[in-house]
Design an enzyme around this catalytic site. Structure first.
Site, PDB file in Angstrom:
ATOM      1  N   HIS A 107     -82.342  11.455 -24.034  1.00 60.34           N
ATOM      2  CA  HIS A 107     -83.286  12.578 -24.138  1.00 60.34           C
ATOM      3  C   HIS A 107     -82.624  13.913 -23.825  1.00 60.34           C
ATOM      4  CE1 HIS A 107     -87.126  10.170 -24.422  1.00 60.34           C
ATOM      5  NE2 HIS A 107     -86.237   9.238 -24.125  1.00 60.34           N
ATOM      6  N   ASP A 162     -80.490  22.497 -23.387  1.00 61.35           N
ATOM      7  CA  ASP A 162     -81.655  21.611 -23.297  1.00 61.35           C
ATOM      8  C   ASP A 162     -81.578  20.584 -24.409  1.00 61.35           C
ATOM      9  OD1 ASP A 162     -84.124  20.669 -22.393  1.00 61.35           O
ATOM     10  OD2 ASP A 162     -84.932  22.698 -22.185  1.00 61.35           O
TER      11      ASP A 162
HETATM   12  P1  ADP Z   1     -87.732  18.733 -19.512  1.00 60.74           P
HETATM   13  O1  ADP Z   1     -87.907  17.362 -20.089  1.00 60.74           O
HETATM   14  O2  ADP Z   1     -86.315  19.128 -19.229  1.00 60.74           O
HETATM   15  O3  ADP Z   1     -88.602  19.004 -18.313  1.00 60.74           O
HETATM   16  P2  ADP Z   1     -89.187  19.671 -21.881  1.00 60.74           P
HETATM   17  O4  ADP Z   1     -89.554  21.071 -22.246  1.00 60.74           O
HETATM   18  O5  ADP Z   1     -88.571  18.902 -22.973  1.00 60.74           O
HETATM   19  O6  ADP Z   1     -88.227  19.780 -20.613  1.00 60.74           O
HETATM   20  O7  ADP Z   1     -90.479  18.867 -21.420  1.00 60.74           O
HETATM   21  C1  ADP Z   1     -91.228  19.301 -20.360  1.00 60.74           C
HETATM   22  C2  ADP Z   1     -92.630  18.709 -20.427  1.00 60.74           C
HETATM   23  O8  ADP Z   1     -93.241  18.888 -19.155  1.00 60.74           O
HETATM   24  C3  ADP Z   1     -93.517  19.447 -21.431  1.00 60.74           C
HETATM   25  O9  ADP Z   1     -94.428  18.549 -22.002  1.00 60.74           O
HETATM   26  C4  ADP Z   1     -94.227  20.474 -20.572  1.00 60.74           C
HETATM   27  O10 ADP Z   1     -95.520  20.845 -21.027  1.00 60.74           O
HETATM   28  C5  ADP Z   1     -94.324  19.780 -19.232  1.00 60.74           C
HETATM   29  N1  ADP Z   1     -94.187  20.794 -18.173  1.00 60.74           N
HETATM   30  C6  ADP Z   1     -93.111  21.550 -17.910  1.00 60.74           C
HETATM   31  N2  ADP Z   1     -93.361  22.398 -16.894  1.00 60.74           N
HETATM   32  C7  ADP Z   1     -94.612  22.171 -16.505  1.00 60.74           C
HETATM   33  C8  ADP Z   1     -95.471  22.733 -15.521  1.00 60.74           C
HETATM   34  N3  ADP Z   1     -95.052  23.737 -14.760  1.00 60.74           N
HETATM   35  N4  ADP Z   1     -96.726  22.253 -15.402  1.00 60.74           N
HETATM   36  C9  ADP Z   1     -97.146  21.265 -16.203  1.00 60.74           C
HETATM   37  N5  ADP Z   1     -96.400  20.698 -17.162  1.00 60.74           N
HETATM   38  C10 ADP Z   1     -95.146  21.139 -17.313  1.00 60.74           C
END
Ligand code: ADP
Length: 461
Positions: free
Chosen positions: A153, A361
């Site tokens: 991922h 990312d």
């Molecule tokens: P990572 O897997 O590195 O955290 P991604 O952007 O691919 O980054 O996925 C993050 C997921 O987590 C998304 O679905 C996003 O909506 C959720 N997310 C990220 N930050 C928050 C937050 N502060 N509150 C709620 N959900 C979050």
């Protein structure tokens, strides 16, 4: 159709999938459809010899805790203090310790021993992410000959960086135990392919396919997506507090920029805040008419490299608010609490710019969620890092170099003042891609490539 066995560091709560992200929902649907097993860590720390087994209709959920030592050395240690920074190109943040690698091997070996007991000969096994790279190798040592796929991922680094790890040869040898290795982007596929060609006896037989001993291993790109429909629908139902906030900003003629991330050094947060500060300095006319909402809860707080990020961001936000703010205007609101997904979706819809600028990312799902949440008649604009995997597809966003604070500041301003026609044009193209390449499409493509969907069910097609 053979059963599906999923192994991931954390096991989804199969009784409550509506509350988790789109990906867990898609995977849970697939395993329910075919029957099978979901295996992994239950998120607890404790000493238990046997996993907890929970049969939910045709799915067996197998979950076990980690010992204190395994949590420290496998999870916080090798996975999150070595592999996470290494695979995000951050050699400067790696904390190598022999005990970490030992813990990583030990936990994967232990997972393999437990998982093997639940396997049937014609199962299709899908292993997820950097925590579990060695799992197929250890299963093979136990005599498991099933078809096994792996999806990473996070990004896969270039050879030159990977070689800085004392364990790079073992890591790639473990990857070669899979039948299929799925990566997020062309860049990641290129990086692994080059490593295989330059440093291993694997012989390329055709594009994306290598002969390794008696077996062939495929390396392919499967860009991950979101559950578009659910997210789009959630965005249209604004909870009362968000609706009031939107109304207030409308009255004041204010535009909102939004950033949503886990508080992680890979997300480029300090640079993002600096770019916002620079834009305010260069555009005094924006005073009181723009605000930046950054939501970033601290995760992995037990990992040393995360300790200072929060302080750094608070200092930056404080200095910007101090320099530009007024008694009736707070330029940045920086929130550390996680926000429920429904609220997040409507906050995205209520924001004129989605500011997504990771330094590196794997994909970045927030970028896709921001696009899915917009009103197509008057959409907000996405400013997106060129180093997010999503930028390979989402070229209609305003793509920026996240290290170049000046460029980010210019693009942020361009997004804020972009005419509606141009926003609509760009959004339409982005929306089409996010919709087409959703979580289900990703899952179907991976399982098809694993050669296991000969008689796939109608609703997965
Ligand atoms: P990572 O897997 O590195 O955290 P991604 O952007 O691919 O980054 O996925 C993050 C997921 O987590 C998304 O679905 C996003 O909506 C959720 N997310 C990220 N930050 C928050 C937050 N502060 N509150 C709620 N959900 C979050």
């Amino acid at each position: 159709m053979s059963r599906l066995v999923i192994a991931s560091n954390r096991v989804a709560d199969l009784r409550q999938t509506t509350q988790t992200g789109g990906l867990a929902v898609a995977l849970a649907d697939a395993v329910r459809e075919r029957g099978g097993v979901w295996f992994g860590w239950d998120g607890e720390i404790g000493e238990v010899d046997e996993p907890e087994v929970d049969q939910i209709d045709n799915v067996t959920r197998v979950a076990l805790p980690l010992s204190e030592d395994d949590y420290t050395n496998y999870y916080l240690g090798y996975a999150n203090s070595v592999l996470w920074p290494l695979f995000h190109y951050r050699l400067d943040l790696i904390d190598y310790r022999p005990a970490f690698f030992e813990g990583y091997r030990r936990v994967n070996r232990m997972f393999a021993r437990h998982l093997a007991q639940f396997l049937k000969p014609d199962d299709c096994i899908w292993i997820h992410d950097y925590h579990l790279i060695p799992l197929a190798g250890y299963l093979r040592e136990l005599g498991c000959r099933q078809r096994m796929g792996f999806f990473l991922h996070i990004p896969f680094p270039p050879s030159d960086l990977l070689e800085a790890s004392p364990n790079h040869a073992e890591l790639v040898d473990w990857l070669l135990q899979y039948d299929l290795v799925g990566l997020q982007t062309h860049t990641d596929v290129g990086n692994l392919t080059r490593y295989l060609e330059d440093h291993t006896p694997a012989v390329p037989v055709r594009e994306g396919r290598f002969l390794f001993g008696e077996r062939t291993v495929s390396v392919e790109r499967f860009p991950i997506g979101i559950d578009f429909e659910i997210f789009e629908q959630m965005a249209q139902r604004a909870p009362d507090d968000v609706a009031v906030d939107v109304l207030r900003r409308k009255v004041l003629g204010q535009k909102q920029i939004i950033g949503v991330d886990r508080l992680d050094y890979s997300k480029g947060l300090p640079e993002r805040l600096r770019a916002y500060g620079r834009m305010l300095a260069q555009h005094p006319e924006l005073e009181k008419s723009v605000s930046f909402l950054q939501i970033a809860p601290l995760t992995r707080g037990d990992v040393d490299a995360y300790a200072n990020i929060r302080l750094e961001l608070e200092a930056l936000a404080g200095s910007i608010n101090g320099q530009f703010g007024d008694f009736n205007w707070t330029p940045i609101r920086h929130i550390h609490r996680p926000v429920p997904r429904e609220k997040l979706a409507s906050l995205f819809r209520a924001s004129h710019v989605g500011f997504v600028t990771p330094l590196r990312d794997g994909m970045n799902l927030v970028a896709k969620e921001y696009v899915a949440a917009q009103d197509p008649a008057d959409p907000g604009m996405l400013v997106l890092s060129q180093f997010a995997g999503a930028a390979e597809e989402m070229v209609e966003a305003l793509v920026v170099n996240p290290y170049d604070v000046d460029e980010m500041s210019r693009r942020l301003h361009q997004a804020l003042v972009m005419p509606r026609d141009e926003r609509r044009r760009r959004h339409e193209a982005l929306m089409e891609k996010v919709m087409r390449h959703d979580a289900k499409a990703w899952l179907t493509a991976f399982l098809e490539a694993l050669g296991d969907l000969a008689d796939k069910p109608a609703d997965l097609s």
